[in-house]
Write an enzyme that holds these catalytic residues in place. Structure first.
Site, PDB file in Angstrom:
ATOM      1  N   PRO A   2     -93.118 100.962  63.045  1.00 47.22           N
ATOM      2  CA  PRO A   2     -94.348 100.160  62.937  1.00 47.22           C
ATOM      3  C   PRO A   2     -95.157 100.576  61.708  1.00 47.22           C
ATOM      4  CG  PRO A   2     -94.114 101.144  65.129  1.00 47.22           C
ATOM      5  CD  PRO A   2     -93.096 101.790  64.242  1.00 47.22           C
ATOM      6  N   GLU A   3     -95.494  99.599  60.899  1.00 43.77           N
ATOM      7  CA  GLU A   3     -96.327  99.878  59.733  1.00 43.77           C
ATOM      8  C   GLU A   3     -97.705  99.282  59.971  1.00 43.77           C
ATOM      9  OE1 GLU A   3     -94.924 100.424  55.949  1.00 43.77           O
ATOM     10  OE2 GLU A   3     -92.828 100.023  56.393  1.00 43.77           O
TER      11      GLU A   3
END
Ligand SMILES: [Zn+2]
Length: 271
Positions: A2-3
């Protein structure tokens, strides 16, 4: 992994369901995340009201009156809202039970995520105090990036990905932003013109906003509380497109290894 856009999409999806609600309890099935989940988390949170949810870099902060719950999704974590009686699966490590038959559930197969309790003031906590500027901060512009780069000699992609300088721009979005700004990922920050810094600052924001708008359907999935991770539209300009034509100049996209990460760029228009 997840960014920033995924974390921000998660935050936006949670706000209407969490803010203003009281926490009834906490269930920790496996405390062995990146750092141990505090043993007293349940005692601290029971009866607390969620006042707000903020994001700092890739950290989510669930604000309560006496402190904050810090959540990091690590490599593989996700948060979902499930009904209280939803049976936990193998990687569902932490539940925060809310009033109204809702449970906030952290699922994290690789367990690099984190759930911590931060007393006031949260900003002084070691995990947060060293974070760099937020790309959505009004002061994030070419002049600021240029000032932050002064005296450094690193490649611009490493610079962008350094969380102590700029928060939350991971490998994918750094690659994409450099493509949009037409800057070669290996170029030294000492050799970037003021105009190119401005292009880069705008490109970082555009890249992240593009990803956020692509996450619109994720928000709906989230609101449906079905626990699905959300279907991200992975439509990248350069990232993951080695050998495919550049959308700008048709030159085949190339890949290189940089700091153990894959970087994708167009040799035709990124100089
Ligand atoms: Zn090109």
């Amino acid at each position: 992994m997840p960014e920033l856009p995924e974390v921000e999409t998660t935050r936006r999806g949670l706000v209407p369901h969490l803010v203003g609600r009281r926490i009834r309890g906490v269930v920790v099935r496996n405390p062995n995340l990146r750092w141990p989940v505090p043993r007293d988390l349940g005692r601290r949170l029971e009866g607390e009201e969620v006042l707000g949810i903020r994001r700092r870099g890739k950290y989510l902060l669930i604000d309560c009156r006496r402190g904050h719950v810090l959540v990091h999704l690590g490599m593989s974590g996700r948060l979902s809202l499930v009904p209280d009686d939803s049976p936990p699966r193998l990687h569902d490590h932490v539940d925060v039970q809310l009033e109204g038959n809702k449970t906030l559930r952290l699922t994290d197969p690789r367990r690099f995520g984190a759930v911590l309790w931060l007393p006031e003031p949260a900003e002084k906590h070691a995990l947060l105090s060293g974070l760099g500027i937020e790309p959505f901060d009004p002061e994030f512009d070419g002049a600021t990036l240029r000032r932050l780069a002064r005296g450094r000699r690193v490649a611009v992609k490493q610079f962008l990905m350094n969380g102590r300088i700029v928060t939350g721009v991971g490998n994918i979005y750094a690659s994409e932003a450099l493509f949009r700004a037409r800057i070669h990922p290996l170029r030294s920050v000492g050799r970037i013109s003021p105009a190119a810094w401005q292009r880069l600052a705008s490109a970082v924001v555009e890249t992240l906003e593009h990803a956020l708008s692509a996450g619109g359907s994720t928000l709906r999935d989230f609101a449906a509380s079905d626990g699905k991770p959300g279907r991200y539209q992975k439509r990248f300009l350069a990232y993951g497109r080695e050998g495919k034509p550049c959308p700008r100049c048709r030159t085949p996209i190339r890949a290189l290894r940089q700091g153990q990460r894959s970087t994708f760029y167009c040799p035709g228009c990124q100089r």
